[in-house]
Write an enzyme that holds these catalytic residues in place. Structure first.
Site, PDB file in Angstrom:
ATOM      1  N   TYR A  36     -43.163  10.787  57.890  1.00  7.49           N
ATOM      2  CA  TYR A  36     -43.383  12.191  58.271  1.00  7.49           C
ATOM      3  C   TYR A  36     -44.719  12.731  57.771  1.00  7.49           C
ATOM      4  CZ  TYR A  36     -38.751  12.997  60.287  1.00  7.49           C
ATOM      5  OH  TYR A  36     -37.641  12.977  61.099  1.00  7.49           O
ATOM      6  N   LYS A  68     -30.286   9.467  61.734  1.00  8.70           N
ATOM      7  CA  LYS A  68     -30.592  10.064  60.438  1.00  8.70           C
ATOM      8  C   LYS A  68     -29.310  10.199  59.591  1.00  8.70           C
ATOM      9  CE  LYS A  68     -34.577  12.813  62.084  1.00  8.70           C
ATOM     10  NZ  LYS A  68     -35.083  14.207  62.192  1.00  8.70           N
ATOM     11  N   THR A  98     -36.549  19.412  69.371  1.00  9.75           N
ATOM     12  CA  THR A  98     -36.539  19.275  67.910  1.00  9.75           C
ATOM     13  C   THR A  98     -35.599  20.278  67.258  1.00  9.75           C
ATOM     14  OG1 THR A  98     -38.859  18.619  68.077  1.00  9.75           O
ATOM     15  CG2 THR A  98     -38.059  19.239  65.890  1.00  9.75           C
ATOM     16  N   ARG A 145     -29.045  16.253  70.129  1.00  9.79           N
ATOM     17  CA  ARG A 145     -29.349  17.251  69.097  1.00  9.79           C
ATOM     18  C   ARG A 145     -28.650  18.582  69.378  1.00  9.79           C
ATOM     19  NH1 ARG A 145     -35.856  16.054  68.475  1.00  9.79           N
ATOM     20  NH2 ARG A 145     -35.707  14.525  66.775  1.00  9.79           N
ATOM     21  N   PHE A 173     -41.422  23.045  54.716  1.00  4.47           N
ATOM     22  CA  PHE A 173     -40.127  22.365  54.617  1.00  4.47           C
ATOM     23  C   PHE A 173     -40.270  20.874  54.302  1.00  4.47           C
ATOM     24  CE2 PHE A 173     -41.434  22.649  59.096  1.00  4.47           C
ATOM     25  CZ  PHE A 173     -41.445  21.301  59.467  1.00  4.47           C
ATOM     26  N   GLU A 194     -44.890   3.820  63.872  1.00  2.00           N
ATOM     27  CA  GLU A 194     -43.573   3.924  63.246  1.00  2.00           C
ATOM     28  C   GLU A 194     -42.822   2.590  63.264  1.00  2.00           C
ATOM     29  OE1 GLU A 194     -42.807   8.624  64.338  1.00  2.00           O
ATOM     30  OE2 GLU A 194     -41.664   7.093  65.369  1.00  2.00           O
ATOM     31  N   ARG A 239     -36.180  10.601  74.436  1.00  2.69           N
ATOM     32  CA  ARG A 239     -36.414  11.975  73.964  1.00  2.69           C
ATOM     33  C   ARG A 239     -35.629  12.967  74.819  1.00  2.69           C
ATOM     34  NH1 ARG A 239     -39.933  13.041  69.591  1.00  2.69           N
ATOM     35  NH2 ARG A 239     -39.878  15.226  70.139  1.00  2.69           N
ATOM     36  N   ASN A 296     -31.149  17.185  62.809  1.00  9.35           N
ATOM     37  CA  ASN A 296     -30.973  16.944  64.246  1.00  9.35           C
ATOM     38  C   ASN A 296     -30.555  15.520  64.577  1.00  9.35           C
ATOM     39  OD1 ASN A 296     -33.427  15.876  63.612  1.00  9.35           O
ATOM     40  ND2 ASN A 296     -34.638  17.349  64.776  1.00  9.35           N
ATOM     41  N   HIS A 313     -33.945  10.510  65.237  1.00 13.53           N
ATOM     42  CA  HIS A 313     -35.400  10.535  65.400  1.00 13.53           C
ATOM     43  C   HIS A 313     -35.753   9.672  66.609  1.00 13.53           C
ATOM     44  CE1 HIS A 313     -39.698  10.175  64.655  1.00 13.53           C
ATOM     45  NE2 HIS A 313     -39.548   8.889  64.902  1.00 13.53           N
TER      46      HIS A 313
HETATM   47  N1  UDP Z   1     -38.466  19.764  61.386  1.00 13.60           N
HETATM   48  C1  UDP Z   1     -37.920  20.878  60.771  1.00 13.60           C
HETATM   49  N2  UDP Z   1     -38.449  22.100  61.064  1.00 13.60           N
HETATM   50  C2  UDP Z   1     -39.467  22.279  61.943  1.00 13.60           C
HETATM   51  C3  UDP Z   1     -40.006  21.143  62.566  1.00 13.60           C
HETATM   52  C4  UDP Z   1     -39.491  19.906  62.263  1.00 13.60           C
HETATM   53  O1  UDP Z   1     -36.999  20.754  59.988  1.00 13.60           O
HETATM   54  O2  UDP Z   1     -39.881  23.427  62.183  1.00 13.60           O
HETATM   55  C5  UDP Z   1     -37.913  18.425  61.064  1.00 13.60           C
HETATM   56  C6  UDP Z   1     -36.881  17.946  62.092  1.00 13.60           C
HETATM   57  O3  UDP Z   1     -35.867  17.218  61.398  1.00 13.60           O
HETATM   58  C7  UDP Z   1     -37.723  17.068  62.979  1.00 13.60           C
HETATM   59  C8  UDP Z   1     -38.685  16.438  61.975  1.00 13.60           C
HETATM   60  O4  UDP Z   1     -38.965  17.492  61.060  1.00 13.60           O
HETATM   61  O5  UDP Z   1     -36.936  16.117  63.674  1.00 13.60           O
HETATM   62  C9  UDP Z   1     -39.971  15.916  62.591  1.00 13.60           C
HETATM   63  O6  UDP Z   1     -40.631  16.947  63.286  1.00 13.60           O
HETATM   64  P1  UDP Z   1     -41.362  16.697  64.669  1.00 13.60           P
HETATM   65  O7  UDP Z   1     -42.182  17.894  64.957  1.00 13.60           O
HETATM   66  O8  UDP Z   1     -42.028  15.355  64.626  1.00 13.60           O
HETATM   67  O9  UDP Z   1     -40.131  16.703  65.707  1.00 13.60           O
HETATM   68  P2  UDP Z   1     -39.396  15.505  66.476  1.00 13.60           P
HETATM   69  O10 UDP Z   1     -40.449  14.527  66.920  1.00 13.60           O
HETATM   70  O11 UDP Z   1     -38.400  14.894  65.519  1.00 13.60           O
HETATM   71  O12 UDP Z   1     -38.709  16.172  67.642  1.00 13.60           O
HETATM   72 MG    MG Z   2     -41.923  13.609  65.841  1.00 13.56          MG
END
Ligand code: UDP
Ligand code: MG
Length: 167
Positions: free
Chosen positions: A50, A10, A97, A108, A58, A136, A91, A122, A125
C-alpha cells in the site's frame, strides 16, 4: 487482451468466512487461477503493498487491517487470476473501493463496511491496472509459485538458505 491480476481475500473476508463465496463470485469471470496461497503479512509487505497511500491519514490503520490485527486473522489468501480483461472483470465484481458506494450486489457492496476509524474494510483486493498488477504479483509471489510464465524470470542459485523439510 490477456491480463493477470492479484486478488487478496483480506482478513475481514477470512474472518467472515467469505472465501468460498468470493471465489464462487470470481468464477463467474471464467478466468484461470494461476497461483494461490495463504500468506502471513509482515508490516514490511503490507507497507510495500500500500505504499501509494503512505501519506493518507488512515495509513497506519490500513496496515494493521491488512496484517490482520483488527480481525485476529494474521493472514490473507493471495491468488493470481489470468485471462481476457482479468483486471476489469475482477474489479467489476469487487465493486467500488468505498463499500457504501459499491453496487449492492458487488462483493464489496455485499460484505464491506466502514470502521469508526474510517478504514474501508472491503474484504477483497484487486489490482487496478497492468503495471500495478505486475508490481503486486512480484511482491506476493515467487516465479516458481505461478504455474504460467507471466513475467521474465531468471535462475537463482540459493545456497545455505534455511528452509523446512518434512521429518
Ligand atoms: N482505503 C480506505 N479509505 C480510503 C481509501 C482507501 O480505507 O479513503 C483502503 C481500502 O481498504 C482500499 C485500500 O485502502 O481497498 C486501497 O485503496 P485504493 O485506493 O488502492 O483502492 P482499491 O484499489 O482497493 O479499490
Ligand atoms: Mg488499489
Amino acid at each position: 487482451m490477456n491480463q493477470a491480476t492479484l486478488i487478496l481475500v483480506k482478513p475481514d473476508g477470512l474472518k467472515k468466512s467469505l472465501t468460498g463465496n468470493i471465489l464462487t463470485r470470481l468464477s463467474e469471470t471464467k478466468l484461470e487461477i494461476v497461483a494461490s496461497k495463504m500468506s502471513r503479512v509482515s508490516k514490511q509487505l503490507a507497507e510495500e503493498h500500500y505504499k501509494h497511500l503512505k501519506d493518507k491519514p488512515f495509513f497506519k490503520e490500513l496496515i494493521q487491517y491488512l496484517q490482520g490485527e483488527l480481525h485476529d486473522r494474521r493472514k490473507v489468501m493471495a491468488l493470481v487470476y489470468y485471462g481476457e480483461d482479468a483486471i476489469t472483470k475482477c474489479r467489476q465484481l469487487a465493486g467500488a473501493t468505498n463499500p457504501e458506494e459499491a453496487e449492492s450486489t458487488s462483493i464489496r457492496g455485499s460484505y464491506g463496511r466502514i470502521t469508526t476509524a474510517g478504514v474501508y474494510e472491503n474484504v477483497i483486493h484487486v489490482s487496478s491496472n497492468p503495471s500495478e498488477a505486475e508490481r503486486e504479483i512480484k511482491l506476493w509471489f515467487k516465479p516458481e509459485e505461478i504455474i504460467v510464465d507471466l513475467y521474465p524470470a531468471k535462475d537463482v542459485i540459493e545456497e545455505k538458505r534455511k528452509t523446512k523439510g518434512w521429518i
